[in-house]
Design an enzyme around this catalytic site. Structure first.
Site, PDB file in Angstrom:
ATOM      1  N   ARG A 184       0.723  -0.848   0.432  1.00  0.00           N
ATOM      2  CA  ARG A 184      -0.314  -0.152  -0.186  1.00  0.00           C
ATOM      3  C   ARG A 184       1.235   1.823   0.261  1.00  0.00           C
ATOM      4  NH1 ARG A 184      -2.101  -3.666   4.467  1.00  0.00           N
ATOM      5  NH2 ARG A 184      -3.848  -4.600   3.491  1.00  0.00           N
ATOM      6  N   LYS A 206      -2.388  -2.861   7.937  1.00  0.00           N
ATOM      7  CA  LYS A 206      -3.689  -2.240   8.657  1.00  0.00           C
ATOM      8  C   LYS A 206      -3.803  -3.632   9.640  1.00  0.00           C
ATOM      9  CE  LYS A 206      -6.431  -0.924   5.045  1.00  0.00           C
ATOM     10  NZ  LYS A 206      -7.084  -0.697   3.861  1.00  0.00           N
ATOM     11  N   HIS A 219      -3.000   2.487  -6.238  1.00  0.00           N
ATOM     12  CA  HIS A 219      -3.348   1.833  -5.436  1.00  0.00           C
ATOM     13  C   HIS A 219      -4.009   0.465  -6.806  1.00  0.00           C
ATOM     14  CE1 HIS A 219      -4.728  -0.723  -2.697  1.00  0.00           C
ATOM     15  NE2 HIS A 219      -6.268  -0.627  -2.940  1.00  0.00           N
ATOM     16  N   ARG A 253      -0.683  -1.321  -7.002  1.00  0.00           N
ATOM     17  CA  ARG A 253      -1.318  -2.532  -6.388  1.00  0.00           C
ATOM     18  C   ARG A 253      -1.808  -4.189  -6.633  1.00  0.00           C
ATOM     19  NH1 ARG A 253      -0.628  -4.115  -0.795  1.00  0.00           N
ATOM     20  NH2 ARG A 253      -4.091  -4.163  -0.472  1.00  0.00           N
ATOM     21  N   HIS A 275      -4.235  -9.318   3.079  1.00  0.00           N
ATOM     22  CA  HIS A 275      -6.310  -8.659   3.319  1.00  0.00           C
ATOM     23  C   HIS A 275      -6.250  -9.670   4.315  1.00  0.00           C
ATOM     24  CE1 HIS A 275      -6.698  -7.565  -1.172  1.00  0.00           C
ATOM     25  NE2 HIS A 275      -6.735  -6.888  -0.830  1.00  0.00           N
ATOM     26  N   TYR A 316      -9.985 -10.505  -7.292  1.00  0.00           N
ATOM     27  CA  TYR A 316      -8.938 -10.091  -8.828  1.00  0.00           C
ATOM     28  C   TYR A 316      -9.308 -11.623  -9.483  1.00  0.00           C
ATOM     29  CZ  TYR A 316      -6.318  -6.592  -6.069  1.00  0.00           C
ATOM     30  OH  TYR A 316      -6.159  -6.033  -5.205  1.00  0.00           O
TER      31      TYR A 316
END
Length: 322
Positions: free
Chosen positions: A175, A200, A268, A271, A294, A303
């Site tokens: 990120r 995150k 992004h 990514r 994730h 994806y």
């Protein structure tokens, strides 16, 4: 944080939409999200704003400033009334779903303290909305974007910096916040084939790093005109301060026009391209989930939809019976 409750009209006193006890609960909840879940400032501001809007609704709905005592008596009909009010204001389904998620999180916090119940919110279905698919670049366009020879920067060190940042997004899948948080101590330099990233939720993950990324980072460090401390952000702006995400976004916006790249060419988007290109070349979803950091596999599964949509497009153009 600015309070929507302080709405003075002319010389009238500000409209109070929440009692002191409710405000204290709100601040305690937000502090917990910041310290325990490590949510971004933008996310916290959005949650704070959504809660203020719910307090404003409750104040009008109850005929008095919203208070902790109102929450145990809430019914599904009250939640639906709030949703209808927001719909009338023109809010999108996606934004309304996010708003409800934030309010439900706050009510869950109150429930843990014995001051509310989430039952009325659980009884109401959140609005459905179409989930937009990631829009990856082609391999050729992604390579053009990360190539330092394509840079429009006037300073060689800025060109080296931009290339290093772009490669971290495209070749490692970071990120933008993760890339810009790198320091000399955490950056993978030549000979270091892996790096540890804190993402995150303060979760760490170990990522492989290609030699081309290691070389690009070393080249930037050598060219950078500013003294880099071991534990400070290593990517710098032209005045020597930490590089801003907005500067990276604007740089890519400029390159988009110069190189004829699509609107999906964003930090992004690089990514997204990293994940999609891995999947197209045999990468499995679980591995890609780990690389991207994730929390849920369902996020990574988007994806596969991108890959299938591209395959169908090729099929329809090429197959004689399409």
């Amino acid at each position: 944080m600015a309070r929507a409750s302080q709405q003075a009209i002319g010389n009238q006193a500000p409209l109070v939409i929440a009692t002191t006890s409710l405000r204290k609960a709100q601040e305690s909840w937000l502090a917990g999200l910041a310290n325990e879940r490590r949510l971004s400032e933008a996310t916290l501001t959005a949650y704070d704003r959504d809660l203020d809007q719910f307090f404003s609704f409750l104040t009008e709905h109850m005929g008095e400033p919203a208070d902790l005592s109102h929450f145990p008596s809430l019914r599904p009909a009250d939640v639906r009334s709030y949703m209808a009010r927001r719909r009338q204001s023109g809010i999108s389904s996606r934004s309304l779903a996010r708003s409800l998620a934030g309010i439900r999180s706050f009510v869950r916090y109150l429930e843990d303290r014995g001051e509310a119940t989430t039952a009325p919110f659980n009884a109401v279905q959140a609005p459905k909305y179409s989930r937009s698919l990631p829009k990856p670049l082609t391999i050729e366009k992604a390579q053009r974007l990360v190539n330092p020879s394509e840079s429009l920067a006037s300073e060689p060190w800025v060109s080296a910096r931009d290339s290093a940042v772009f490669l971290l997004l495209y070749a490692v899948g970071l990120r933008i916040s993760e890339a810009l948080a790198l320091t000399l101590r955490t950056a993978p330099l030549p000979g270091q084939n892996a790096m540890t990233v804190t993402g995150k939720g303060n979760k760490q993950r170990r990522l492989p790093v290609l030699p081309v990324v290691q070389t690009a980072l070393a080249d930037y460090i050598e060219r950078c005109p500013f003294e880099l401390e071991p534990d400070e952000p290593m990517f710098r702006g032209v005045r020597g301060g930490p590089l801003s995400p907005r500067v990276v976004q604007k740089t890519i916006e400029t390159l988009r026009g110069a190189l004829g790249l699509p609107d999906s060419a964003t930090p992004h988007g690089l990514r997204h391209s990293f994940a999609t290109h891995l999947l197209a070349n045999g990468g499995d979803l679980r591995t890609i989930q780990e690389l991207l950091g994730h929390a849920s596999l369902s996020t990574t599964q988007s994806y596969t939809e991108v890959e299938m949509s591209e395959l169908m497009s090729i099929y329809q153009k090429a197959h004689p019976r399409s």
